[in-house]
Design a protein around this motif. Sequence first.
Motif, mmCIF file in Angstrom:
data_model
loop_
_atom_site.group_PDB
_atom_site.id
_atom_site.type_symbol
_atom_site.label_atom_id
_atom_site.label_comp_id
_atom_site.label_asym_id
_atom_site.label_seq_id
_atom_site.Cartn_x
_atom_site.Cartn_y
_atom_site.Cartn_z
ATOM 1 N N ASP A 188 37.066 31.615 34.078
ATOM 2 C CA ASP A 188 37.865 31.010 33.011
ATOM 3 C C ASP A 188 37.017 29.919 32.382
ATOM 4 O O ASP A 188 36.189 29.301 33.065
ATOM 5 C CB ASP A 188 39.150 30.375 33.565
ATOM 6 N N GLU A 212 42.791 25.997 29.780
ATOM 7 C CA GLU A 212 42.114 27.293 29.677
ATOM 8 C C GLU A 212 42.073 27.737 28.217
ATOM 9 O O GLU A 212 43.080 27.767 27.537
ATOM 10 C CB GLU A 212 42.884 28.356 30.481
ATOM 11 N N THR A 239 39.309 33.723 29.190
ATOM 12 C CA THR A 239 39.114 34.406 30.463
ATOM 13 C C THR A 239 38.131 35.547 30.235
ATOM 14 O O THR A 239 38.309 36.341 29.304
ATOM 15 C CB THR A 239 40.444 34.969 31.005
#
Length: 440
Positions: A356, A363, A366
């Motif tokens: 990530d 975040e 990914t």
Amino acid sequence: MIRTHACGEVSAKDAGKEVTLCGWVDTLRVTGKISFLLLRDRTGIIQIFLDTGLTEKYQHDLKKESVVLVAGIVHKRPENQVKKELKTGSIEVAAKKLELVSAAETPLPIDVIEDTTTNIDKRLDYRFLDVRREQVKHIFLVRSKIYSKTVEFFEQAGFVAVQTPKLTASGVESGAEEFKIPYFGKTASLAQSPQVYKQMFVVSGLEKVYEIAPIFRAEKSHTTRHLTEFTGIDFEMGFIKDEHDVMQVVEDYFKFLLNEIKKSCKEELQYLGVPVDIPKSIPKMTLGEARKILKEHGKTLPEDEDPDAEAEKLIGDYVKKKYNSDFVFVLDYPWKKRPFYHMRPENNKKITKSFDLLYKGVEIGTGAQREHRLDVLEAQAKEKGIDFKKMSFYRDIFRFGAVPHGGIGLGLDRITQQLLNLPNIREAILLPRDPERLTP
Ligand code: ATP
Ligand code: MG
């Protein structure tokens, strides 16, 4: 064009010239028999002087946010009367002629002023009025640059732009909920990721592909970082040695992007009060290491669990302090939490070759190396209880020569939010879609 100049473009160099301007009434200040009109367009605000005649004729028509056309002569202000708060503060335009192009109703449904007290829901109901505020306008000028510089980066790096279907039969399992819609007697899903297609077109021989396109997620989440429709920035590349090759491109992309934004959005960043720190390199830590750090900060993250928002924030703060970096790659997410197509290292089947990317503790992407060996992929699907036979068009991708490959899914809205330190992702998109909002 109906105007000779944009409001913010007129300068002392134009002194003595006649200009025609058109824009929105920001404010009208009537003092006695004369008045001062602040006229605004995208480029800025300019002061217009209205004499007694024009004031008498128009003062009741020039409601805030009405559109007016003004022809007048540019006058330079004396040095000691320069208005520092305006870009055009060294001049004023003495109106000769004025025309009301389009009247704004009163009262306005939201505050069109910088220090608005209107709540975000109401602002979003009238987003086109909200965007007339400098603050909001600047956010979208920066977002536009993030978009165009992203295209520039991928083009320069030799990626091929692809546009893949958003009407799909069914996504490859990614944990995200799909929106189902009727489709001529069948049920279609709105694409919740271009994953399948990215892989398909790497394998097609295009080798390196990217897509900037809408992504739909039927998640009933009410958070400051989730939307039901957002813009994904996805890329996928072939012939990689491992996931670190993907991370290298991600690092190059963010260095390029932030450098370019810093150069081309000086005014906007200054207005929004946002410093941009460009990483020299992006530090990496495994999720195991992150878990230890979290523990030291009083947060227990069970094995096989993804970091939650609080954990991401703690990790973000830690890397900022330790490495002075806004970014960090967190590696080796557990197999249990990752989709079946993420590759696993040979020596540890409990983790995946995934990562990530966190930006300021949130975040924003990914990524992973994908499993390209059909037998392994089939076994992994089985392990996850997925009937791979039913996904024949995905399976086909790996039957006729598939190269090792990997990629990442990033979110344009999240990148904008984090870059500009916006408290809510809804501030980073013109017309957000969330479980409660389908209009305007
Ligand atoms: P999160 O854990 O934050 O819900 P995710 O891991 O479910 O995100 P991915 O499937 O990894 O999301 O999607 C890739 C990227 O797309 C995310 O890192 C994020 O930048 C963006 N993204 C994902 N879901 C959303 C959403 N609902 N709204 C806005 N952006 C999103
Ligand atoms: Mg994710």
